[in-house]
Design a protein around this motif. Sequence first.
Motif, PDB file in Angstrom:
ATOM      1  N   ASP A 243       0.825  -1.219   0.000  1.00 33.40           N
ATOM      2  CA  ASP A 243       0.000   0.000   0.000  1.00 33.40           C
ATOM      3  C   ASP A 243       0.855   1.265   0.000  1.00 33.40           C
ATOM      4  O   ASP A 243       0.529   2.252  -0.664  1.00 33.40           O
ATOM      5  CB  ASP A 243      -0.919   0.000   1.222  1.00 33.40           C
ATOM      6  CG  ASP A 243      -1.903  -1.157   1.191  1.00 33.40           C
ATOM      7  OD1 ASP A 243      -1.948  -1.842   0.151  1.00 33.40           O
ATOM      8  OD2 ASP A 243      -2.589  -1.383   2.198  1.00 33.40           O
ATOM      9  N   GLY A 244       1.958   1.248   0.753  1.00 33.07           N
ATOM     10  CA  GLY A 244       2.807   2.434   0.830  1.00 33.07           C
ATOM     11  C   GLY A 244       3.450   2.764  -0.500  1.00 33.07           C
ATOM     12  O   GLY A 244       3.484   3.930  -0.926  1.00 33.07           O
ATOM     13  N   ALA A 247       0.860   4.175  -2.936  1.00 37.45           N
ATOM     14  CA  ALA A 247       0.557   5.577  -2.646  1.00 37.45           C
ATOM     15  C   ALA A 247       1.684   6.497  -3.091  1.00 37.45           C
ATOM     16  O   ALA A 247       1.446   7.606  -3.608  1.00 37.45           O
ATOM     17  CB  ALA A 247       0.300   5.743  -1.148  1.00 37.45           C
ATOM     18  N   SER A 251       1.795   9.587  -6.298  1.00 35.48           N
ATOM     19  CA  SER A 251       2.131  11.003  -6.081  1.00 35.48           C
ATOM     20  C   SER A 251       2.990  11.577  -7.215  1.00 35.48           C
ATOM     21  O   SER A 251       3.232  12.783  -7.259  1.00 35.48           O
ATOM     22  CB  SER A 251       2.870  11.160  -4.751  1.00 35.48           C
ATOM     23  OG  SER A 251       4.159  10.560  -4.821  1.00 35.48           O
ATOM     24  N   ALA A 305       6.383  10.839   0.495  1.00 39.73           N
ATOM     25  CA  ALA A 305       5.055  10.232   0.500  1.00 39.73           C
ATOM     26  C   ALA A 305       5.016   8.998   1.415  1.00 39.73           C
ATOM     27  O   ALA A 305       4.021   8.758   2.119  1.00 39.73           O
ATOM     28  CB  ALA A 305       4.651   9.855  -0.936  1.00 39.73           C
ATOM     29  N   LEU A 306       6.106   8.209   1.429  1.00 40.49           N
ATOM     30  CA  LEU A 306       6.173   7.028   2.295  1.00 40.49           C
ATOM     31  C   LEU A 306       6.202   7.398   3.763  1.00 40.49           C
ATOM     32  O   LEU A 306       5.596   6.734   4.604  1.00 40.49           O
ATOM     33  CB  LEU A 306       7.425   6.195   1.937  1.00 40.49           C
ATOM     34  CG  LEU A 306       7.336   5.389   0.633  1.00 40.49           C
ATOM     35  CD1 LEU A 306       8.696   4.800   0.282  1.00 40.49           C
ATOM     36  CD2 LEU A 306       6.291   4.289   0.722  1.00 40.49           C
ATOM     37  N   GLU A 308       4.868  10.094   5.071  1.00 34.48           N
ATOM     38  CA  GLU A 308       3.483  10.522   5.409  1.00 34.48           C
ATOM     39  C   GLU A 308       2.570   9.321   5.548  1.00 34.48           C
ATOM     40  O   GLU A 308       1.694   9.278   6.415  1.00 34.48           O
ATOM     41  CB  GLU A 308       2.973  11.474   4.316  1.00 34.48           C
ATOM     42  CG  GLU A 308       3.692  12.808   4.305  1.00 34.48           C
ATOM     43  CD  GLU A 308       3.226  13.686   3.155  1.00 34.48           C
ATOM     44  OE1 GLU A 308       2.448  13.197   2.328  1.00 34.48           O
ATOM     45  OE2 GLU A 308       3.652  14.869   3.116  1.00 34.48           O
ATOM     46  N   PHE A 309       2.778   8.305   4.701  1.00 34.52           N
ATOM     47  CA  PHE A 309       1.957   7.097   4.781  1.00 34.52           C
ATOM     48  C   PHE A 309       2.205   6.351   6.084  1.00 34.52           C
ATOM     49  O   PHE A 309       1.267   5.865   6.717  1.00 34.52           O
ATOM     50  CB  PHE A 309       2.282   6.184   3.588  1.00 34.52           C
ATOM     51  CG  PHE A 309       1.492   4.895   3.587  1.00 34.52           C
ATOM     52  CD1 PHE A 309       0.220   4.847   3.069  1.00 34.52           C
ATOM     53  CD2 PHE A 309       2.037   3.726   4.122  1.00 34.52           C
ATOM     54  CE1 PHE A 309      -0.511   3.660   3.075  1.00 34.52           C
ATOM     55  CE2 PHE A 309       1.328   2.545   4.119  1.00 34.52           C
ATOM     56  CZ  PHE A 309       0.038   2.515   3.595  1.00 34.52           C
TER      57      PHE A 309
END
Length: 310
Positions: A243-244, A247, A251, A305-306, A308-309
């Motif tokens: 999932d990470g 996501a 981005s 992004a990772l 933040e995930f």
Amino acid sequence: MSISSSHTGNALALSSPWAVVPSLGHLDAYISAVNRMPMLSLEEEQEAARKLKESNDLESARKLVLSHLRLVVSVSRQYLGYGLPHGDLIQEGNIGLMKAVKRFDPDQGVRLVSYALHWIKAEIHEYILKNWRMVKVATTKAQRKLFFNLRSMKQGFKANAQEGTHRDSLSSAEVDKVARQLNVKREEVLEMETRMAGGDVLLDPAPGEDGEQAFGPIAYLTDASHEPTAMIEARQRDLMASDGLTAALESLDPRSRRIVEERWLKVNDDGSGAMTLHDLAAEYGVSAERIRQIEVAAMKKMKKALVEFA
């Protein structure tokens, strides 16, 4: 009441019959001292108990306790077979005696010696169950009854056995007899006998004389795959890898995403990326250096992004 084996004791001197027994380094000296404590008559016991109950008279409580210390010593001797220090058994029994004195009612029609016997044994029993083995050997009421009666009953069976007969375990008939007398299940007798026959095993033995670590159960009992921290970390890695990563890729703009996928997510048999910098540069009509710059910028964006995930 303190019985310490770490201090050397001199000859005991009592200024009065009711002097508090001091800390002694020799257990025999302590036992000799408490055996010289005067016993209370029924009238003296009743008077002291009423003073304690009605006005919380501490001097009366002290007399009641000191006059029954010999009872604790006598009871504690019955439990020497469990391998625990006699001094510790006496101290635990003294705690039970003090609890009994606090709760004793002189109007119940019984002597303190009879009432205190239960509290002394209960405290010693609890101490033995907690300290006899590292792992609790008895938890239920039936198991506790078995624990404190099975040893003496086995000794009785051995004494009655024919001369020359040597065996440690109970026969089938003896198991049935114990179960009937103690009103427990046959299976519980067998289980308790097994527990009492076993011993403690060090999971991590101390190093030997040559300094090398001795082999112990810890070497084959450890299951690193199910260690809680490792399991949590593995779960987090799996989540980030699925999932990470999805996501993070979402981005990116289409060109940056394709460059990353071709360079890092599509792998040839030799471990290299599916497309080189020059292959991508030719496709997009830019220099290989520009493709590298886009790749670096995309990686930084994915990393953010990772984070933040997570």
